[in-house]
Design a protein around this motif. Sequence first.
Motif, PDB file in Angstrom:
ATOM      1  N   PRO A  22     -72.626 -16.653  13.766  1.00 33.27           N
ATOM      2  CA  PRO A  22     -72.118 -15.926  12.603  1.00 33.27           C
ATOM      3  C   PRO A  22     -70.849 -16.586  12.063  1.00 33.27           C
ATOM      4  O   PRO A  22     -69.935 -16.928  12.827  1.00 33.27           O
ATOM      5  CB  PRO A  22     -71.819 -14.532  13.164  1.00 33.27           C
ATOM      6  N   GLY A  23     -70.812 -16.763  10.756  1.00 29.53           N
ATOM      7  CA  GLY A  23     -69.629 -17.344  10.112  1.00 29.53           C
ATOM      8  C   GLY A  23     -69.689 -18.839   9.909  1.00 29.53           C
ATOM      9  O   GLY A  23     -68.946 -19.379   9.094  1.00 29.53           O
ATOM     10  N   PHE A  58     -67.732 -15.825  16.673  1.00 24.46           N
ATOM     11  CA  PHE A  58     -67.579 -15.752  15.217  1.00 24.46           C
ATOM     12  C   PHE A  58     -66.784 -16.985  14.810  1.00 24.46           C
ATOM     13  O   PHE A  58     -65.675 -17.213  15.297  1.00 24.46           O
ATOM     14  CB  PHE A  58     -66.836 -14.470  14.847  1.00 24.46           C
ATOM     15  N   ALA A  60     -74.551 -18.056   7.043  1.00 29.60           N
ATOM     16  CA  ALA A  60     -74.632 -17.640   8.455  1.00 29.60           C
ATOM     17  C   ALA A  60     -74.188 -16.194   8.653  1.00 29.60           C
ATOM     18  O   ALA A  60     -73.371 -15.892   9.525  1.00 29.60           O
ATOM     19  CB  ALA A  60     -73.850 -18.593   9.352  1.00 29.60           C
ATOM     20  N   PHE A  77     -65.522  -8.907   9.293  1.00 26.80           N
ATOM     21  CA  PHE A  77     -66.064 -10.248   9.531  1.00 26.80           C
ATOM     22  C   PHE A  77     -66.883 -10.756   8.339  1.00 26.80           C
ATOM     23  O   PHE A  77     -66.870 -11.947   8.036  1.00 26.80           O
ATOM     24  CB  PHE A  77     -66.925 -10.241  10.797  1.00 26.80           C
ATOM     25  N   PHE A  78     -67.582  -9.855   7.700  1.00 30.45           N
ATOM     26  CA  PHE A  78     -68.436 -10.267   6.581  1.00 30.45           C
ATOM     27  C   PHE A  78     -68.168  -9.362   5.390  1.00 30.45           C
ATOM     28  O   PHE A  78     -68.907  -8.400   5.162  1.00 30.45           O
ATOM     29  CB  PHE A  78     -69.913 -10.205   6.991  1.00 30.45           C
TER      30      PHE A  78
END
Lengths: 845, 127
Positions: free
Chosen positions: A201-202, A537, A579, B7-8
């Motif tokens: 992720p990220g 992350f 992502a 985070f997103f």
Amino acid sequence: MTDRRPQLPNPEPRPKGEVDELLRVWATPRGYKIVTAVNNTVIGLFYIGAAFLFFLLAGVLALVMRTQLAVPENDFLSQGLYNQIFTVHGTTMMFLFAVPAVEALGVMLLPQMLAARDLPFPRLSAFAIWAYVVGGLVFFSTIFYDLAPQGGWFMYTPLTLKEFSPGDNADFWLLGIGFIEISAIAGAIEIVVGTLRTRPPGMSLTKMPIFAWSMLVFASMIMFAFPAVILGTMLLEIERSFGWPFFTAAKGGDPLLWQHLFWFFGHPEVYIIFLPAAGLVSMIVPAMAQRPLVGYRLIVVALIGTGFFSFGLWVHHMFTTGIPSLSLAFFSAASMAVAVPSGIQVFSWIATIAASRGRFRITTPSLFVLGFLVIFTIGGLTGVMVALVPVDFQVHDTYFVVAHFHYVLVGGMVFPLFATFYYWMPMATRRMLSERAGRWVFWLMFAGFNIAFFPMHFTGLRGMPRRVWTYPEGVGWDMLNLVSTIGAYVFALGVLIFVVDLVRSLRRPPTTVENPWKAGTLEWLPNDVYSTRSIPFVTSREPLWDRPALPREVSEGHHFLPNAPTGERETIVTSAIEARPQYIIRMPGPGWAHLLAAIFTAAFFLLLTVKLVIPALTCGVIAIIACLTWTWSLDPGPSKGEVDIGAGIRLPTYASGPSSHSWWAMIVLIFVTASLYIAYVFSYLYLWVVSPDVWAPHGSPALPAPVWPVGGALLTILGLLAIRAAGNRLPGPGRRSVAQPLLNAIAAFCLAGAVAVEILSHWQSGLRPTDNAYGAMVYMQSALNGQLAFALIVMIGFAIARMVAGKLDRVRRVSFDNAAVLYTYAAAQILFGLVLVHGFPRVAG
Amino acid sequence: MPKRNTFFPPAPKPSTTGTLVYMLFGPLVWAVQFTLAYGGHTLVCARGGAPWISDVVVLAATALTAVLLVCFLVWQERCAGAFGQPAPPRRDRPTDGIARILAFLSLVAVFWGGATVGLLDACVLGR
């Protein structure tokens, strides 16, 4: 110090037992069952080990050749055996060492660099590896039974046609290598989908490590380059076995068609080998310089640019075959243009080293990188020389070219590979190789290589042709050849010391050294069989440098997916560009089915080579059954619901349709199939350009009446409508449908019918595939469509069986979706083919 | 407990196919020029056409693709939007940079390949 724990996806302490559960789920089979393992950390080692074994075997052949050439008029080897040896040496180095070694590194390193638990299709990787090992060993062993081919690694026609190369020798190359190329494509599918969909992720595309970029470009190039040579091997084997005259000039074929198909693969192949090696160097240089790579964006540009431009160079291998001047100029220009992106990379590495202001550490990996820079740059410079048409006319087929491509391939691939061995050995085995022995290895290999190959430039300029088994005394080649032979043995001594050091190192107990080079990328996080405890992350390109606490956070489970919530092997699937987490992929564990599929597929091809048709077909059927058994468990359905991966994110444990990884793999496979078909269309048009006199309606029987192609088209469209209707009639979960399997069966029947009608139409017109090149190309189209139809009939039958078993419904539908999307492509190919075969001669004639 | 948005953060998502085509626009146009120029020229020569027709084919392919690339470089912002890229500041700047440099490199390659047309006779065998 700032407390960053609140920024973590799972900041609270993790419950006990999670690591034990991960270890249980990802446990490696023990004893003889190790062959059933699918985890990348295990099969990646098998893969690289096998590739290195082939490097050693082909290296021994090189020494035998150099011994023969050490003195003039030597009779150490016979001419025939020498021909077999140089053919097997080249073939093994290119097909059994270079490409597999690079794919092996991808399988082994990518999941670690992307902090994925594994690549998305672990059994596909394992299948590819075992198929390659079995097929490769059988192919190599032909040298011991006087069964090896003698046509060079490029197998030029007409030398390799049946009348000039009788026996089964050439068939071993064609079927064996064709089969190994299929294994390479399987690996490429895994790498494309893995790189795009299993990043942490990220980690957006532009934060991806350069090695991952290079593997993405590498795998994409395989998708478009390998189908051309697969088609070429099919055509040549069919001509050898059944007399369809694709390459026989007397019947309208053309030997140069083989060269076009081979080099359309063969030149990109050089970059297919080089780009991943450059990617490895782009990872090692920053670690040794302890600073980020200078010009990340430029390196990405260089990788993509090289990947594209390398497809515009193939004719530079054919400059002397009689081609219009302007064409020569295009390919000469493109050959020089490709030096620009390659140069960008070299300057970027030098700039990174220079920008480290003296902090660049001279270790064994660094030495191999520096050796690579020197040797590859020399090879690049002579590459620009031979890209000039007049120079190429002079040095074509001389030892100058041998020197050039060894500088490119050994410099551009073997030296980075040895740097890789030294650099990533601690990650893969928790053991270091000896730095002291490593320096001996490097200097012996570097000196030996240059002593062996630099004089070959002069041997070539003095006129010594390639592939001669001996030469007369006193023409100025004696001393140069002797020096080259001495250099080859010095090089081999370096490799021998490496092997001894490797064995010695592997016999030592593992140490706990983590990140010995203080690198910044994710493969140096603490890891075990399950990869990292939690999936980090990622916010930068060098996460370990930018967040020093990351290793601790990851191993304490504070990042994503710190456990095994479904109790199975799993990893996070993320969106291809940014992502963002999308779903959890549940992956299969160890098993026998894929292993049996690999062994019996290899047996099918090899038995076919020696014309044992019934045993070959039996093995083929067993291989298909094994494949079906393997795939039966791959669509687990949504039974596990959603799981929490951290940061309040709940992900589904199942996906179908365009977001699923299997749909992506099918799309990649369709690209491969389309590339194969485009190569066929090129071949059809090429032979028409060369020999329009054999084309219908003047040089062959008149085309079938329009009712035939119209009938075939209607059947295809009917089948397409049936498969669409079948998709709309998938029942809800827990229910069954009678109409859906029936529609599936109709679709399969229509597809088979369309292919049969096409064959029948030409047969009743009196055209036979052995008549001339036109007839061969017409029936070849049906052969390609027939292959697709056969695959679809198996897939549709599989979907029907799953419906009957209650494993296919509106939600759990991956097996049907895969068949449907491939069916749509197949229908498009068949319809286009009807227009080409029935329409083109009418227009052009 | 941290939230997903930490985070997103919610933001427009770039198109997957659009991003790949946007990034690879330059090399894809180069591939078109190469195919048209090489294929067209070979066909004209092989079928006995006049060499000037071959030159025209190459020049047309070169001019057309060069114009496309120049337009892309001049109006990159608009092209980015057309290929499904979010508007700034949500846009990924490295992606823009990679697309721009690749387009420029491809423009050089297009001119480099096309420049051969005035220098050589189209249909005379090289050897």
